[in-house]
Design an enzyme around this catalytic site. Structure first.
Site, PDB file in Angstrom:
ATOM      1  CG  HIS A  75      -1.943  -1.052   1.236  1.00 53.67           C
ATOM      2  ND1 HIS A  75      -3.053  -0.980   2.046  1.00 53.67           N
ATOM      3  CD2 HIS A  75      -2.065  -2.208   0.535  1.00 53.67           C
ATOM      4  CE1 HIS A  75      -3.818  -2.044   1.848  1.00 53.67           C
ATOM      5  NE2 HIS A  75      -3.230  -2.808   0.930  1.00 53.67           N
ATOM      6  CD  GLU A  77      -1.875   4.491   3.414  1.00 58.28           C
ATOM      7  OE1 GLU A  77      -3.006   4.936   3.662  1.00 58.28           O
ATOM      8  OE2 GLU A  77      -1.675   3.567   2.593  1.00 58.28           O
ATOM      9  CB  CYS A 105      -6.446  -0.123   5.057  1.00 54.36           C
ATOM     10  SG  CYS A 105      -4.765  -0.803   5.026  1.00 54.36           S
ATOM     11  CB  CYS A 108      -1.921   1.645   6.122  1.00 56.46           C
ATOM     12  SG  CYS A 108      -1.565   0.896   4.519  1.00 56.46           S
TER      13      CYS A 108
END
Length: 178
Positions: A75, A77, A105, A108
């Site tokens: 992801h 992040e 999410c 993250c």
């Protein structure tokens, strides 16, 4: 400052500033949007980009590379955290801020806490992400359930042996505390 992380090729040529004006929160978010858009249009993953800032300087950048790397943990992040930690040579990002195109999410958010980031600025919300196919609400709901009732059941196994391992770690005087 010289950077050696995976996004270092963009550091010196970044269009974020010409150095004449202090950067704003919006400038950093716009850089995250730029990273997300570039990655998204290249087919690397969803519309997620992030930058990590300490003392008004970007120390890490990332965008979603889930599709590119076939890695569900890639992801924006997470990629930015990895980049920042590599660039500063430390796993702690205390006193740093993350700017991310979407509200983090659960994975993250956990990584942001483990990295000790001090603040989060995000663009669209969890419900906005759900509307375009990235629905984290079911994952967030799992945390309030007992492990045996979750969608992916969790069962304790070999507790005594693993507690012994944890005890060995705790007694290591040279261990790095994090």
């Amino acid at each position: 400052m010289t950077f050696s992380g995976p996004f270092s090729t963009r550091r010196n040529s970044s269009s974020i500033t010409d150095g004449s004006m202090p950067l704003s929160h919006e400038d950093f978010m716009n850089r995250a949007i730029e990273l997300a858009r570039k990655s998204m249009l290249a087919g690397h993953g969803g519309p997620f980009g992030a930058v990590i800032v300490r003392d008004c300087e970007i120390i890490g950048e990332g965008s979603n590379h889930v599709v590119l790397h076939n890695d569900p943990t890639a992801h924006g992040e997470i990629m930015a955290i990895r980049d920042a930690c590599a660039n500063i040579g430390n796993f702690s990002l205390n006193d740093a801020t993350i700017y991310t195109t979407g509200q983090p999410c659960p994975m993250c958010l956990g990584a942001i806490h483990w990295a000790r980031l001090s603040r989060i600025y995000y663009g669209f919300r969890i419900e906005d992400a759900a509307a375009i196919g990235f629905d984290d609400t079911a994952i967030f709901a799992q945390f309030s359930l007992p492990p045996s009732e979750r969608l992916i059941p969790s069962t304790e196994l070999c507790r005594d042996a693993t507690l012994q391992l944890a005890g060995e770690y705790a007694s290591m005087p040279q261990r790095v505390r994090y």
